[in-house]
Design a protein around this motif. Structure first.
Motif, mmCIF file in Angstrom:
data_model
loop_
_atom_site.group_PDB
_atom_site.id
_atom_site.type_symbol
_atom_site.label_atom_id
_atom_site.label_comp_id
_atom_site.label_asym_id
_atom_site.label_seq_id
_atom_site.Cartn_x
_atom_site.Cartn_y
_atom_site.Cartn_z
ATOM 1 N N PRO A 189 95.041 96.245 102.281
ATOM 2 C CA PRO A 189 94.678 96.531 100.895
ATOM 3 C C PRO A 189 95.828 97.304 100.247
ATOM 4 O O PRO A 189 96.951 97.298 100.759
ATOM 5 C CB PRO A 189 93.443 97.410 101.048
ATOM 6 N N ALA B 4 93.284 90.889 94.116
ATOM 7 C CA ALA B 4 93.856 91.962 93.296
ATOM 8 C C ALA B 4 93.939 91.510 91.843
ATOM 9 O O ALA B 4 94.635 90.555 91.528
ATOM 10 C CB ALA B 4 95.240 92.330 93.801
ATOM 11 N N THR C 224 90.503 93.863 94.947
ATOM 12 C CA THR C 224 90.954 94.872 95.896
ATOM 13 C C THR C 224 91.010 96.272 95.312
ATOM 14 O O THR C 224 91.242 97.233 96.035
ATOM 15 C CB THR C 224 92.350 94.524 96.443
ATOM 16 N N THR D 244 88.534 97.938 97.124
ATOM 17 C CA THR D 244 88.692 97.910 98.575
ATOM 18 C C THR D 244 89.323 99.224 98.994
ATOM 19 O O THR D 244 90.285 99.688 98.382
ATOM 20 C CB THR D 244 89.594 96.744 99.013
ATOM 21 N N ALA E 243 95.261 91.547 101.167
ATOM 22 C CA ALA E 243 93.829 91.381 100.895
ATOM 23 C C ALA E 243 93.680 90.576 99.611
ATOM 24 O O ALA E 243 94.527 90.634 98.717
ATOM 25 C CB ALA E 243 93.156 92.742 100.762
ATOM 26 N N SER F 150 85.724 102.198 95.678
ATOM 27 C CA SER F 150 85.127 101.697 96.912
ATOM 28 C C SER F 150 83.775 102.356 97.176
ATOM 29 O O SER F 150 82.805 101.704 97.587
ATOM 30 C CB SER F 150 86.074 101.955 98.083
ATOM 31 N N VAL G 284 90.776 94.112 106.412
ATOM 32 C CA VAL G 284 90.835 95.572 106.289
ATOM 33 C C VAL G 284 90.017 96.306 107.359
ATOM 34 O O VAL G 284 90.528 97.245 107.982
ATOM 35 C CB VAL G 284 90.416 96.019 104.873
#
Length: 299
Positions: free
Chosen positions: A216, A183, A253, A256, A180, A237, A283
């Motif tokens: 993720p 990051a 992320t 995420t 993903a 999240s 994701v």
């Protein structure tokens, strides 16, 4: 009754790769893992040093991804090939293991903005160089280059090399474990090299169905540290959802929703079996595929 699928997982003795092997065995596929060390160190990827029962159904092969002569014969008759190799830290792996290099120096190189430019030669030419070096029994310089693991080599060039050989062997499906985006705790090159690999594989080998998984942060109770990070990411999240996604732009992320490694592995195998799945798998689709795989076990 359909024929048994044959899958080759490169990096199959790793954290995610071993779980992909487990999920494929559960579907009674013919499973082969290829890695430098062969069989896994089970205590490093599970919560027990004892090999699980499913592992006896996997052929654990040794092979250096940059020495294709060691593993190309294994590709014959394979339905799916999965690239589950990669590094989070750039380092001279032998130097780190022997104590001659500190992991800190690896971090410095990883965040060096000039590093990507120094390794920016044509990836396809780099792959040809690797193949030629392998065919000529590999020079000392070639071996030294392979000891110095970089994002360009492991995340991108090794995937292109594997895809090229898989295409030549007539493999129909190529799975690539990407990541993903966004990051914040990793260098940007970690993700950009994976995106480069996706784009080149899709463009250069259209005869194969390319499936590019973008998981993720993954967690499992066997790695205690991942549980704490996963808890923080889950909280992030939830807050990100309440703020309309504003945190996502700042923390990438880390907000995420994390996924359990077993769920990602189940999603990978489910996608490989479903010929309608191709291209990037983000994701939400990974979650849906994992849920679909779980439901099948309930039937």
């Amino acid at each position: 009754m359909s024929a048994t699928k044959r899958i080759i997982v490169f990096g199959g003795n790793g954290f995610l790769g071993s779980r992909i092997c487990r999920a494929a065995v559960a579907r009674k596929w013919d499973v082969t893992s290829v890695s430098r060390s062969g069989r896994p160190n089970w205590l490093s990827i599970t919560d027990s040093p004892t090999p699980p029962s499913w592992s006896h159904s996997v052929s654990w092969e040794r092979g250096d991804i940059f020495r294709p002569a060691q593993w190309t014969p294994l590709l014959s008759g394979a339905d799916c090939v999965v690239h589950s190799l990669g590094i989070l830290l750039e380092a001279d792996y032998k130097g780190v293991l022997s104590g001659q290099e500190s992991p800190i120096s690896g971090l410095r190189r990883a965040f060096d903005p000039a590093k990507g430019r120094r390794g920016s030669s044509n990836p396809l030419e780099r792959v040809r160089d690797v193949e030629q070096g392998d065919a000529s029994s590999s020079s000392t310089q070639q071996q030294q280059q392979q000891q110095q693991l970089t994002y360009e080599m492991m995340n991108r060039d090794s995937a292109i090399l594997l895809a090229k050989e898989a295409a030549k062997a007539g493999v129909k499906t190529f799975g690539y474990v990407s990541a993903a985006a966004g990051a914040p705790v990793l260098p940007s090159r970690y993700v950009t090299t994976k995106r480069e690999a996706e784009a080149i594989v899709a463009r250069e080998f259209p005869e194969m169905r390319g499936v590019f998984f973008r998981p993720p942060f993954m967690y499992d109770r066997s790695r205690v540290v991942t549980m704490g990070v996963a808890a923080m990411a889950t909280a992030g999240s939830m807050v990100d959802g309440l703020t309309g996604g504003r945190l996502g732009g700042l923390l990438g992320t880390m907000v995420t929703k994390p996924l359990k490694a077993d769920a990602v592995a189940d999603a990978v195998v489910e996608a490989l079996e479903d010929e309608s799945v191709k291209g990037p798998v983000e994701v939400p689709q990974l979650e849906a595929l994992a849920d679909r795989a779980w439901r099948k076990t309930m039937l």
